[in-house]
Design a protein around this motif. Structure first.
Motif: not given
Length: 302
Positions: A189, A218-219, A236-237
Motif C-alpha cells: 500500500q 494504493g487505496s 496505512q502504508g
C-alpha cells in the motif's frame, strides 16, 4: 503636445478599469482629458485602439498588442527607477508570495516574521497551495517550489537541497514485511501524493537522478504531505516524502526509513522562482536575498 508616457499610463488604466471616468479619477483628470490622451495615441499610431460603446470598452487587435507592449515598457521603467534609487530608498510595496502549505507552516512562517520586522514597509500576501501556480498569469511576485530544476521561462535561485525519505510505521512493516527492492513496492500500500512532479499517483522515482520509475498502487491518495505522513504513522502504508516533514517522527521512531536497492532521489531542491525580467523589483529582490542568506546558514529543518 501630450506626454507619450502619461498617455500610455492612462491607456493602461482605461483598459484595466474599463472606464474613462475611473482612469480620470486615478490621474485627477477629466474624462475629456483622458479622451484626448487616447485620441493622441490613436493618431500617432494611425489605428483604433479601443472599441467604445455606451456600455463597454474593449480592445481592438491593435489595442491588445499595444496594451501588452505598454505594460511591459512601463513595468521595466518602474523597475529601472527602483534599481537606480535602491541605494537611497527603503524597500516598500505589496509582495505576493506563493508557497507550499506544509513547508510554510513548519519552517517558512518564522522567517516571514523576521522579514516583516526587518522590512516593515513591505506588506506580504501569502498564498498557500501545493499545486504549481502560473506566476505571471496569476499575478504572484515570488513562488517557493520543491522539485528538480527544469527548463522554464521563470528565473530561479536555489535555497536548499531537499532529501526525500521512503518510510512506514513499525506496525505496517511488521504486518506486511519490509521491501528490499524497488520492484517490491507494487505489492504494498503506497500513500500517493496527487500533485507531485517527482512522485505522483502512478509512479515513484528512485536513483540519484530519478532514473528509475516504479509504478505504485494504493487505496489512499492526497494532495497534502502532512496528511500522508499521518496516515503512514497510523500504519496505512508506505510514504515517500521530503525529510523536512518527517524529522521528529523519525527521531521518535514513529516512522522507520526503508532502504532499497536504489536510493531515493538526490537532486531535489527548494527554489525561489520569479518572473523573467531584466530588473527585479526591489521588494522581490530583498526577499530573495533575505531567504538566500537565511538558508546559507542552515536549512530550518536541519
Amino acid at each position: 503636445m501630450l506626454d507619450r508616457v502619461t498617455s500610455m499610463q492612462i491607456f493602461i488604466k482605461v483598459v484595466n478599469t474599463g472606464s474613462f471616468s475611473a482612469a480620470g479619477r486615478a490621474f485627477n483628470l477629466s474624462p475629456t482629458m483622458v479622451t484626448k490622451h487616447i485620441n493622441a495615441l490613436e493618431q500617432r499610431l494611425n489605428c483604433t485602439l479601443l472599441h467604445r460603446t455606451t456600455r463597454k470598452i474593449s480592445l481592438t487587435e491593435a489595442g491588445t498588442l499595444f496594451y501588452q507592449g505598454c505594460d511591459k515598457i512601463l513595468s521595466e521603467m518602474e523597475a529601472i527607477e527602483q534599481t537606480i534609487t535602491a541605494q537611497h530608498v527603503s524597500p516598500k510595496g505589496h509582495l505576493k508570495i506563493n508557497a507550499p502549505l506544509s513547508l510554510t507552516l513548519r519552517h517558512f512562517s518564522p522567517l516571514l516574521m523576521q522579514f516583516s520586522q526587518q522590512y516593515p514597509d513591505i506588506s506580504i500576501e501569502l498564498g498557500l497551495t501545493d499545486r504549481i501556480v502560473d506566476l505571471v498569469e496569476e499575478g504572484w511576485d515570488l513562488s517557493l517550489r520543491i522539485g528538480k530544476m527544469i527548463s522554464s521561462t521563470l528565473k530561479a535561485r536555489k535555497l536548499a537541497s531537499i532529501e526525500f525519505v521512503l518510510c512506514a510505521s513499525p506496525t505496517y512493516l511488521k504486518e506486511n514485511g519490509t521491501p528490499q527492492r524497488i520492484q517490491e513496492l507494487s505489492n504494498h500500500q503506497c500513500l500517493r501524493y496527487s500533485l507531485g512532479t517527482l512522485m505522483n499517483r502512478s509512479y515513484w522515482k528512485f536513483g540519484k537522478n530519478g532514473e528509475h520509475n516504479i509504478r505504485v498502487n494504493g487505496s489512499l491518495t492526497a494532495n497534502n504531505g502532512e496528511f500522508l505522513r499521518d496516515a503512514a504513522i497510523m500504519g496505512q502504508g508506505i510514504a515517500y516524502l521530503p525529510k523536512f516533514l518527517l524529522n521528529q517522527e523519525l527521531i521518535k521512531k514513529q516512522l522507520v526509513p526503508i532502504q532499497l536497492n536504489y536510493p531515493t532521489i538526490q537532486d531535489a531542491a527548494l527554489y525561489i522562482m520569479y518572473p523573467p525580467s531584466d530588473y527585479v523589483p526591489l521588494k522581490s529582490r530583498v526577499m530573495i536575498d533575505f531567504l538566500a542568506q537565511q538558508f546559507s546558514k542552515q536549512a530550518p529543518w536541519d
